[in-house]
Structures are given as structure tokens and as C-alpha cells.
Design an enzyme around this catalytic site. Structure first.
Site, PDB file in Angstrom:
ATOM      1  CB  SER A  15       2.321 -13.121  -5.079  1.00 55.22           C
ATOM      2  OG  SER A  15       2.661 -13.535  -6.253  1.00 55.22           O
ATOM      3  NE  ARG A  40       7.163  -5.456   0.075  1.00 54.01           N
ATOM      4  CZ  ARG A  40       6.720  -5.380  -1.333  1.00 54.01           C
ATOM      5  NH1 ARG A  40       7.297  -5.919  -2.578  1.00 54.01           N
ATOM      6  NH2 ARG A  40       5.455  -5.068  -1.309  1.00 54.01           N
ATOM      7  CG  HIS A  43       6.483 -11.414  -3.034  1.00 51.01           C
ATOM      8  ND1 HIS A  43       7.165 -10.493  -3.646  1.00 51.01           N
ATOM      9  CD2 HIS A  43       5.464 -11.858  -3.913  1.00 51.01           C
ATOM     10  CE1 HIS A  43       6.736 -10.299  -4.885  1.00 51.01           C
ATOM     11  NE2 HIS A  43       5.655 -11.297  -5.007  1.00 51.01           N
TER      12      HIS A  43
END
Length: 212
Positions: A15, A40, A43
Site C-alpha cells: 500500500s 500514513r 494510507h
């Protein structure tokens, strides 16, 4: 439709590879120190707009790491964020995560004063005698009260993560933090949320464990 067959242990890694590739394709040139946090959050949300709307005060990641290493505690405005922040990682440095929103004394005082629980929660947090990082993902009134407590001399946060989501006073409250002089990570605009607040905290915590 062709599904990729990826080991569970490799899903997050893949990812992040995809996110990095797509950021390059979008022409986003993000500072190396800030990139793990931006990635992050993307994500967590699958929303690349955060690459443009997340804003950081000068040297904020280094300052946040230093505060955590000195035993800073994290205060958040939702139990969802509290659940999502890596308490085990924070504990390695002597820190804890707090959310006072569901405390009976907070609820009672908020009702008596006719203010939000977030306001009373921030006041309760200000009495903690430890370095504090605030991770606000829901309540703009929390950000407003943090700013007021700073002006009153009752609070000096190590960092304010201001990413509440919503429509009423959200944009304005975030700008108050940006203009306050406190180290900050803020997402401008209406977007944000508890998961974003937790993701930002974790990006800093995980960067510390990698350095250890």
C-alpha cells in the site's frame, strides 16, 4: 477482474509503495521529514488531497519526537483516536494516551456550564503535570479552548495536531492553531477525523521505534 495475491504481512508495505508511486505521478514533492506522516494519513483515508492540505510548523516532527522521548502524554478528544494510537509504542518512552470525554465529572461540568465536553476535557488535560501533545480529530471547540488556555498561561503544549472534521467552526479553529505560535500539524479545510489524528500520532511514534 484480476485480484492481486499478496501475503497479509506484505499488504501495508505494498500500500505504501502504491502511495509513493502515485504521489510521484501527481508531481508532489514533499519534504522527506514530512513524507511518512503524509503517506500514513493517505494510507488511512485513501485521499490524496491530504498531500496538499496538511500543513506543518517548522521542525515540528523533530520537536514531536523530542517531546515523546521526554515522556510526553497524548490527549485526544475521542475514544476512537485513543483506541487507534499505538499506546504500546508510546509507553516505551514513558507516555500515556488520555481521553476525558466520557468522564462523569467532565459530563457533569459541561452540562452545568452549558459548554461542550471537549472544552472541559481540555481544561482537565491542562492540569496534567507532564509534557502534552494534543491530537484533536473531532471537536473544533477543543482547539479553541487550547488556544485560550495558552493565552491564559495555563497550558504550553509540545504539539497540537488539529484535524477535526466537520462544518461548524472547523476551518476557523484550525487557523487559530496555525496562528497561535504552538508547534502544529493541521489539516486545512473541513476534512480530518479521529483516524487521521491517530495516524499522525502513529507516524511519529513509528519513526522513533525505527530509529531505536
Amino acid at each position: 477482474m484480476n485480484l492481486e495475491h499478496i501475503k497479509p504481512s506484505d499488504i501495508e508495505k505494498e500500500s505504501f509503495r502504491i502511495i509513493g508511486q502515485e504521489l510521484k505521478e501527481l508531481g508532489k514533492d514533499i519534504d522527506e521529514e514530512l513524507l511518512p506522516t503524509v503517506m500514513r494519513v493517505i494510507h488511512t483515508t485513501a485521499d490524496f488531497e491530504y498531500a496538499d492540505t496538511l500543513v506543518f510548523s517548522a521542525d515540528v516532527i523533530a520537536k514531536a519526537r523530542k517531546a515523546i522521548q521526554a515522556g510526553a502524554h497524548i490527549v485526544t478528544d475521542t475514544n476512537m483516536a485513543l483506541s487507534g494510537i499505538s499506546k504500546k509504542t508510546l509507553a516505551k518512552f514513558g507516555g500515556e494516551v488520555h481521553c476525558f470525554m466520557a468522564d462523569e465529572d467532565v459530563a457533569k461540568e459541561a452540562k452545568e456550564r452549558e459548554v461542550t465536553r471537549a472544552i472541559v476535557s481540555m481544561e482537565k488535560a491542562a492540569k496534567l503535570e507532564v509534557p502534552l501533545i494534543f491530537a484533536i480529530g473531532n471537536a473544533p471547540t477543543a482547539l479553541v479552548r487550547i488556544k485560550e488556555l495558552m493565552e491564559e498561561g495555563a497550558l504550553k503544549p509540545e504539539l497540537v495536531i488539529g484535524v477535526p472534521v466537520g462544518f461548524v467552526n472547523v476551518v476557523e479553529a484550525k487557523e487559530l492553531i496555525i496562528d497561535s505560535g504552538v508547534p502544529y500539524i493541521v489539516n486545512r479545510g473541513r476534512k480530518g477525523g479521529s483516524t487521521v489524528a491517530a495516524a499522525i500520532c502513529n507516524s511519529i511514534l513509528y519513526s522513533l521505534t525505527k530509529r531505536c
